[in-house]
Design a protein around this motif. Structure first.
Motif, PDB file in Angstrom:
ATOM      1  N   ASN A   1      20.078  44.540  -0.888  1.00 36.06           N
ATOM      2  CA  ASN A   1      19.431  44.296  -2.170  1.00 36.06           C
ATOM      3  C   ASN A   1      19.309  45.637  -2.899  1.00 36.06           C
ATOM      4  O   ASN A   1      18.707  46.580  -2.375  1.00 36.06           O
ATOM      5  N   LEU A   2      19.870  45.704  -4.090  1.00 32.04           N
ATOM      6  CA  LEU A   2      19.941  46.978  -4.819  1.00 32.04           C
ATOM      7  C   LEU A   2      18.841  47.129  -5.863  1.00 32.04           C
ATOM      8  O   LEU A   2      18.952  47.980  -6.752  1.00 32.04           O
ATOM      9  N   PHE A   3      17.783  46.338  -5.750  1.00 23.08           N
ATOM     10  CA  PHE A   3      16.701  46.408  -6.730  1.00 23.08           C
ATOM     11  C   PHE A   3      16.083  47.808  -6.776  1.00 23.08           C
ATOM     12  O   PHE A   3      15.872  48.369  -7.854  1.00 23.08           O
ATOM     13  N   VAL A   4      15.815  48.385  -5.597  1.00 21.65           N
ATOM     14  CA  VAL A   4      15.212  49.724  -5.534  1.00 21.65           C
ATOM     15  C   VAL A   4      16.154  50.754  -6.144  1.00 21.65           C
ATOM     16  O   VAL A   4      15.726  51.644  -6.886  1.00 21.65           O
TER      17      VAL A   4
ATOM     18  N   SER B   1      16.403  64.912  -8.691  1.00 18.30           N
ATOM     19  CA  SER B   1      17.217  63.752  -9.043  1.00 18.30           C
ATOM     20  C   SER B   1      18.266  63.467  -7.982  1.00 18.30           C
ATOM     21  O   SER B   1      18.469  62.318  -7.579  1.00 18.30           O
ATOM     22  N   SER B   2      18.914  64.519  -7.506  1.00 16.12           N
ATOM     23  CA  SER B   2      19.978  64.361  -6.510  1.00 16.12           C
ATOM     24  C   SER B   2      19.437  63.837  -5.187  1.00 16.12           C
ATOM     25  O   SER B   2      20.035  62.941  -4.575  1.00 16.12           O
ATOM     26  N   ILE B   3      18.323  64.383  -4.736  1.00 16.41           N
ATOM     27  CA  ILE B   3      17.717  63.926  -3.469  1.00 16.41           C
ATOM     28  C   ILE B   3      17.354  62.444  -3.544  1.00 16.41           C
ATOM     29  O   ILE B   3      17.637  61.672  -2.617  1.00 16.41           O
ATOM     30  N   LEU B   4      16.746  62.037  -4.658  1.00 14.15           N
ATOM     31  CA  LEU B   4      16.356  60.639  -4.814  1.00 14.15           C
ATOM     32  C   LEU B   4      17.571  59.719  -4.843  1.00 14.15           C
ATOM     33  O   LEU B   4      17.591  58.664  -4.185  1.00 14.15           O
ATOM     34  N   GLN B   5      18.608  60.124  -5.587  1.00 10.64           N
ATOM     35  CA  GLN B   5      19.799  59.284  -5.699  1.00 10.64           C
ATOM     36  C   GLN B   5      20.523  59.150  -4.365  1.00 10.64           C
ATOM     37  O   GLN B   5      20.944  58.053  -3.981  1.00 10.64           O
ATOM     38  N   VAL B   6      20.661  60.259  -3.648  1.00  9.93           N
ATOM     39  CA  VAL B   6      21.336  60.217  -2.354  1.00  9.93           C
ATOM     40  C   VAL B   6      20.535  59.383  -1.357  1.00  9.93           C
ATOM     41  O   VAL B   6      21.092  58.592  -0.589  1.00  9.93           O
ATOM     42  N   SER B   7      19.221  59.537  -1.377  1.00  9.84           N
ATOM     43  CA  SER B   7      18.359  58.819  -0.439  1.00  9.84           C
ATOM     44  C   SER B   7      18.493  57.309  -0.580  1.00  9.84           C
ATOM     45  O   SER B   7      18.642  56.592   0.415  1.00  9.84           O
ATOM     46  N   VAL B   8      18.470  56.822  -1.822  1.00  3.06           N
ATOM     47  CA  VAL B   8      18.539  55.366  -2.009  1.00  3.06           C
ATOM     48  C   VAL B   8      19.966  54.848  -1.887  1.00  3.06           C
ATOM     49  O   VAL B   8      20.190  53.735  -1.412  1.00  3.06           O
ATOM     50  N   THR B   9      20.950  55.653  -2.302  1.00  2.05           N
ATOM     51  CA  THR B   9      22.345  55.190  -2.276  1.00  2.05           C
ATOM     52  C   THR B   9      22.873  55.055  -0.857  1.00  2.05           C
ATOM     53  O   THR B   9      23.559  54.085  -0.523  1.00  2.05           O
TER      54      THR B   9
END
Length: 313
Positions: A194-197, A158-166
């Motif tokens: 664009n923050l859709f992703v 979860s953390s890796i995904l959130q940091v990657s997109v943020t």
């Protein structure tokens, strides 16, 4: 580097953490308040871990989970509180791009992991009350280790995904984060991408990772309440409920404050900051107190340690 500037995320080397919008004279008071509470977080959770490790009678699944819960509380408070205290006493109030990403990563890692550990603790209480004769069979050391390891794995993903997109977005408008730590909502507010992703990733994580832990807690307590209400004696019901009251208190504190921040409208950012203090510092401070004050085993183990220390002195 000014507060405003055009460019993408590669041009941003640091952010400004606004913190609380109060007069400068109150920054010292905020520093002392954070220092006091953070000191109690350290003392309470390190003591709890020490007690569990030192006393062999606490070598049970419940205390194995509780020891991990104390470590997690200690960790995500440490990811945020020290930097916030430094900024209270600093004029710059900056945090590097890498530092911000690291702070966000560790906070997300431990807060998601805590949700899963709390779910594992709810399952543990379900087995202890609904299937007490098979408790030692179901809650083996191997299963407990797997549950905790799985909790950290989900937190890590979860953390890796959130940091990657943020932190892959562009920051064209500002580098000022209106918070005392690197909060994802405030980071996205200063993005011009664009923050859709980002929103899709957040919804997917909530549906696939966060929601299941909440469902496990709810279903476990539905079975627990049903079983306890079937106990004929009021003393038996009281004793059964007392084994769950501490866990319910911790779950209510964490999910209540986090839900308020992330599920309510962001009309009052200062109120959101105050509520954030509760799940970042107040909840980790209260958790050891909740478990120690309402738990005879922990109090007895603490008395034994203090007695041994007194005998040796």
């Amino acid at each position: 580097m000014g507060d405003k500037g055009a460019g993408n995320h590669s041009d941003v080397t640091d952010f400004i953490l606004v913190g609380f919008r109060v007069c400068p004279e109150l920054h010292t008071l905020l520093f002392l308040l954070f220092l006091l509470v953070y000191g109690m977080v350290l003392l309470g959770n390190i003591s709890m871990i020490g007690i569990i490790v030192a006393d062999s009678q606490l070598n049970t699944p419940m205390y194995f989970f509780l020891g991990n819960l104390s470590f997690i509380d200690l960790s995500y408070s440490t990811a945020i509180a020290p930097k916030a205290m430094v900024n209270f006493m600093s004029e710059k109030k900056t945090i590097s791009f890498v530092g911000c990403a690291a702070q966000f990563f560790f906070f997300a890692l431990f807060i998601v992991t805590e949700g899963f550990v709390l779910a594992a603790m709810a399952y543990d209480r379900f087995i202890a009350i609904c299937n007490p004769l098979l408790y030692s069979v179901h809650m083996s050391r191997r299963l407990c280790t797997q549950l905790v390891a799985g909790s950290y794995f989900c937190g890590w993903i979860s953390s890796i995904l959130q940091v990657s997109v943020t932190f892959s977005v562009s920051f064209c408008a500002s580098r000022v984060i209106d918070h005392f730590y690197c909060d994802s909502y405030q980071i996205e507010k200063i993005s011009c991408s664009n923050l859709f992703v980002n929103k899709m990733v957040s919804l997917s994580l909530a549906a696939c990772i966060i929601l299941p832990s909440i469902v496990v807690i709810i279903i476990s307590y539905m079975y627990i309440v049903t079983t306890v209400l079937k106990i004929p004696s009021s003393e038996g019901r009281k004793r059964a409920f007392s084994t769950c009251s501490s866990h319910l208190g911790v779950v209510s504190l964490l999910y209540g404050t986090v839900s308020f921040v992330y599920l309510t409208r962001p009309d009052n950012p200062e109120l959101r900051k105050v509520v954030s203090v509760f799940y970042i510092l107040v909840t980790p401070m209260l958790n050891p107190l909740i478990y120690s004050l309402r738990n005879k085993d922990v109090k007895q183990a603490l008395r034994k340690i203090l007695w041994k220390k007194k005998a040796l002195s």
